[in-house]
Scaffold this motif. Structure first.
Motif, mmCIF file in Angstrom:
data_model
loop_
_atom_site.group_PDB
_atom_site.id
_atom_site.type_symbol
_atom_site.label_atom_id
_atom_site.label_comp_id
_atom_site.label_asym_id
_atom_site.label_seq_id
_atom_site.Cartn_x
_atom_site.Cartn_y
_atom_site.Cartn_z
ATOM 1 N N ARG A 14 109.225 -14.245 53.946
ATOM 2 C CA ARG A 14 109.502 -13.082 53.113
ATOM 3 C C ARG A 14 108.820 -11.880 53.748
ATOM 4 N NH1 ARG A 14 108.276 -13.751 46.936
ATOM 5 N NH2 ARG A 14 106.171 -13.509 47.743
ATOM 6 N N THR A 22 107.486 -7.859 53.273
ATOM 7 C CA THR A 22 107.129 -6.825 52.313
ATOM 8 C C THR A 22 108.035 -5.618 52.542
ATOM 9 O OG1 THR A 22 105.541 -5.769 53.798
ATOM 10 C CG2 THR A 22 104.700 -7.551 52.364
ATOM 11 N N PHE A 23 107.949 -4.651 51.648
ATOM 12 C CA PHE A 23 108.718 -3.413 51.782
ATOM 13 C C PHE A 23 108.425 -2.749 53.131
ATOM 14 C CE2 PHE A 23 109.386 1.125 51.129
ATOM 15 C CZ PHE A 23 110.620 1.149 50.501
ATOM 16 N N LYS A 24 107.154 -2.627 53.454
ATOM 17 C CA LYS A 24 106.751 -1.978 54.703
ATOM 18 C C LYS A 24 107.242 -2.768 55.919
ATOM 19 C CE LYS A 24 102.660 0.018 56.863
ATOM 20 N NZ LYS A 24 101.227 0.261 56.740
ATOM 21 N N GLU A 25 107.140 -4.098 55.871
ATOM 22 C CA GLU A 25 107.611 -4.941 56.979
ATOM 23 C C GLU A 25 109.121 -4.824 57.156
ATOM 24 O OE1 GLU A 25 104.271 -8.515 56.770
ATOM 25 O OE2 GLU A 25 106.055 -8.645 55.512
ATOM 26 N N ARG A 53 115.005 2.102 49.799
ATOM 27 C CA ARG A 53 115.091 2.279 48.344
ATOM 28 C C ARG A 53 116.521 2.603 47.922
ATOM 29 N NH1 ARG A 53 111.279 5.460 49.374
ATOM 30 N NH2 ARG A 53 109.157 5.367 48.864
ATOM 31 N N ARG A 111 110.763 -9.188 43.011
ATOM 32 C CA ARG A 111 109.685 -8.294 42.591
ATOM 33 C C ARG A 111 108.561 -9.120 41.988
ATOM 34 N NH1 ARG A 111 111.147 -2.913 42.718
ATOM 35 N NH2 ARG A 111 113.367 -2.564 42.971
ATOM 36 N N GLU A 112 107.371 -8.779 42.420
ATOM 37 C CA GLU A 112 106.169 -9.371 41.853
ATOM 38 C C GLU A 112 105.257 -8.206 41.512
ATOM 39 O OE1 GLU A 112 104.560 -12.268 44.566
ATOM 40 O OE2 GLU A 112 106.453 -13.372 44.649
ATOM 41 N N ARG A 157 104.414 -4.641 41.160
ATOM 42 C CA ARG A 157 104.986 -3.460 41.813
ATOM 43 C C ARG A 157 105.453 -3.756 43.239
ATOM 44 N NH1 ARG A 157 104.038 1.703 40.056
ATOM 45 N NH2 ARG A 157 103.616 2.369 42.194
ATOM 46 N N SER A 158 105.181 -4.955 43.717
ATOM 47 C CA SER A 158 105.535 -5.317 45.096
ATOM 48 C C SER A 158 106.959 -5.853 45.174
ATOM 49 C CB SER A 158 104.573 -6.385 45.614
ATOM 50 O OG SER A 158 103.257 -5.895 45.617
ATOM 51 N N ARG A 159 107.582 -5.582 46.320
ATOM 52 C CA ARG A 159 108.924 -6.102 46.602
ATOM 53 C C ARG A 159 108.813 -7.030 47.800
ATOM 54 N NH1 ARG A 159 110.241 -0.222 46.874
ATOM 55 N NH2 ARG A 159 111.203 0.347 44.917
ATOM 56 N N PHE A 160 109.596 -8.118 47.730
ATOM 57 C CA PHE A 160 109.637 -9.053 48.843
ATOM 58 C C PHE A 160 111.087 -9.358 49.175
ATOM 59 C CE2 PHE A 160 105.520 -9.698 46.893
ATOM 60 C CZ PHE A 160 104.693 -9.665 48.004
#
Length: 124
Positions: free
Chosen positions: A5, A7-10, A23, A35-36, A38-41
Protein backbone atom coordinates in the motif's frame (compact mmCIF):
# COMPACT_ATOMS: atom_id res chain seq x y z
CA UNK A 1 2.65 -10.72 3.36
CA UNK A 2 -0.16 -8.37 2.41
CA UNK A 3 -0.33 -6.39 -0.81
CA UNK A 4 1.77 -3.23 -0.86
CA UNK A 5 0.00 0.00 0.00
CA UNK A 6 1.22 3.48 -0.79
CA UNK A 7 0.57 6.60 1.22
CA UNK A 8 -0.76 9.75 -0.44
CA UNK A 9 2.75 11.20 -0.65
CA UNK A 10 4.22 7.93 -2.02
CA UNK A 11 1.48 7.75 -4.65
CA UNK A 12 2.26 11.31 -5.81
CA UNK A 13 5.97 10.48 -6.00
CA UNK A 14 5.51 7.10 -7.75
CA UNK A 15 3.37 8.61 -10.52
CA UNK A 16 4.95 12.06 -10.57
CA UNK A 17 1.63 13.85 -10.04
CA UNK A 18 0.78 16.77 -7.82
CA UNK A 19 -1.30 16.35 -4.66
CA UNK A 20 -3.97 18.44 -6.36
CA UNK A 21 -4.13 15.99 -9.29
CA UNK A 22 -4.40 12.99 -7.00
CA UNK A 23 -7.14 14.65 -4.93
CA UNK A 24 -8.99 15.55 -8.12
CA UNK A 25 -8.88 11.95 -9.36
CA UNK A 26 -10.40 10.93 -6.05
CA UNK A 27 -13.00 13.69 -6.26
CA UNK A 28 -14.20 12.52 -9.68
CA UNK A 29 -14.13 8.94 -8.40
CA UNK A 30 -11.37 7.58 -10.58
CA UNK A 31 -9.60 6.46 -7.42
CA UNK A 32 -10.99 5.29 -4.09
CA UNK A 33 -8.17 4.91 -1.58
CA UNK A 34 -8.62 3.19 1.75
CA UNK A 35 -8.97 5.68 4.57
CA UNK A 36 -7.68 5.26 8.07
CA UNK A 37 -8.48 8.39 10.01
CA UNK A 38 -7.11 11.25 7.96
CA UNK A 39 -4.64 9.03 6.10
CA UNK A 40 -5.20 7.57 2.65
CA UNK A 41 -3.69 4.34 1.42
CA UNK A 42 -3.55 3.11 -2.16
CA UNK A 43 -3.49 -0.63 -2.72
CA UNK A 44 -2.81 -2.67 -5.87
CA UNK A 45 -6.23 -1.84 -7.40
CA UNK A 46 -5.69 1.92 -7.09
CA UNK A 47 -2.09 1.66 -8.30
CA UNK A 48 -3.26 -0.26 -11.39
CA UNK A 49 -6.05 2.25 -11.99
CA UNK A 50 -3.60 5.16 -11.73
CA UNK A 51 -1.35 3.47 -14.31
CA UNK A 52 -4.34 3.17 -16.66
CA UNK A 53 -5.44 6.75 -16.02
CA UNK A 54 -2.02 8.14 -16.88
CA UNK A 55 -1.73 5.97 -19.99
CA UNK A 56 -5.16 7.11 -21.10
CA UNK A 57 -4.19 10.76 -20.61
CA UNK A 58 -0.98 10.22 -22.58
CA UNK A 59 -3.01 8.70 -25.41
CA UNK A 60 -5.39 11.67 -25.50
CA UNK A 61 -8.39 10.29 -23.64
CA UNK A 62 -10.57 12.57 -21.55
CA UNK A 63 -10.87 11.86 -17.85
CA UNK A 64 -14.58 11.19 -18.35
CA UNK A 65 -13.78 8.65 -21.07
CA UNK A 66 -11.31 6.94 -18.76
CA UNK A 67 -13.84 6.98 -15.91
CA UNK A 68 -16.49 5.38 -18.11
CA UNK A 69 -14.05 2.69 -19.23
CA UNK A 70 -13.07 1.90 -15.64
CA UNK A 71 -16.76 1.68 -14.69
CA UNK A 72 -17.27 -1.05 -17.29
CA UNK A 73 -14.81 -3.24 -15.39
CA UNK A 74 -16.53 -2.52 -12.08
CA UNK A 75 -19.99 -3.32 -13.45
CA UNK A 76 -19.44 -5.88 -16.22
CA UNK A 77 -16.00 -7.41 -15.72
CA UNK A 78 -12.81 -7.57 -17.72
CA UNK A 79 -14.11 -9.15 -20.94
CA UNK A 80 -16.61 -6.31 -21.46
CA UNK A 81 -13.95 -3.79 -20.48
CA UNK A 82 -11.44 -5.18 -22.97
CA UNK A 83 -14.03 -5.23 -25.77
CA UNK A 84 -14.88 -1.60 -25.01
CA UNK A 85 -11.15 -0.83 -24.90
CA UNK A 86 -10.56 -2.24 -28.39
CA UNK A 87 -13.45 -0.21 -29.80
CA UNK A 88 -12.30 2.94 -28.01
CA UNK A 89 -8.68 2.43 -29.03
CA UNK A 90 -9.71 2.14 -32.69
CA UNK A 91 -11.54 5.47 -32.46
CA UNK A 92 -8.66 7.11 -30.62
CA UNK A 93 -6.11 5.85 -33.14
CA UNK A 94 -8.17 7.43 -35.92
CA UNK A 95 -8.35 10.70 -33.97
CA UNK A 96 -4.60 10.71 -33.30
CA UNK A 97 -3.86 9.95 -36.96
CA UNK A 98 -6.01 12.93 -37.97
CA UNK A 99 -4.23 15.14 -35.44
CA UNK A 100 -0.89 13.97 -36.83
CA UNK A 101 -2.03 14.78 -40.37
CA UNK A 102 -3.06 18.28 -39.28
CA UNK A 103 0.19 18.78 -37.39
CA UNK A 104 2.27 17.60 -40.36
CA UNK A 105 0.36 20.05 -42.57
CA UNK A 106 0.95 22.92 -40.12
CA UNK A 107 4.67 22.08 -39.89
CA UNK A 108 4.96 22.00 -43.67
CA UNK A 109 3.17 25.35 -44.05
CA UNK A 110 5.27 26.98 -41.31
CA UNK A 111 8.53 25.71 -42.81
CA UNK A 112 7.48 27.00 -46.25
CA UNK A 113 6.57 30.41 -44.84
CA UNK A 114 9.85 30.58 -42.92
CA UNK A 115 11.84 29.62 -46.03
CA UNK A 116 10.04 32.29 -48.09
CA UNK A 117 10.75 34.94 -45.44
CA UNK A 118 14.40 33.85 -45.21
CA UNK A 119 14.75 34.08 -48.99
CA UNK A 120 13.17 37.55 -48.95
CA UNK A 121 15.59 38.70 -46.26
CA UNK A 122 18.57 37.39 -48.24
CA UNK A 123 17.48 39.23 -51.39
CA UNK A 124 17.12 42.62 -49.63
Amino acid sequence: MSDPRLTFKEMCAKFDVTPRTLRYYEYIELLQPEREGRSRFYGPREIARMTLILRGRKWGYSLEGIRQWLLIYDKQGSKAQMAAWVESANRQLEELAEQRRQLDEAIEELAKSRDEAAAAVRSM
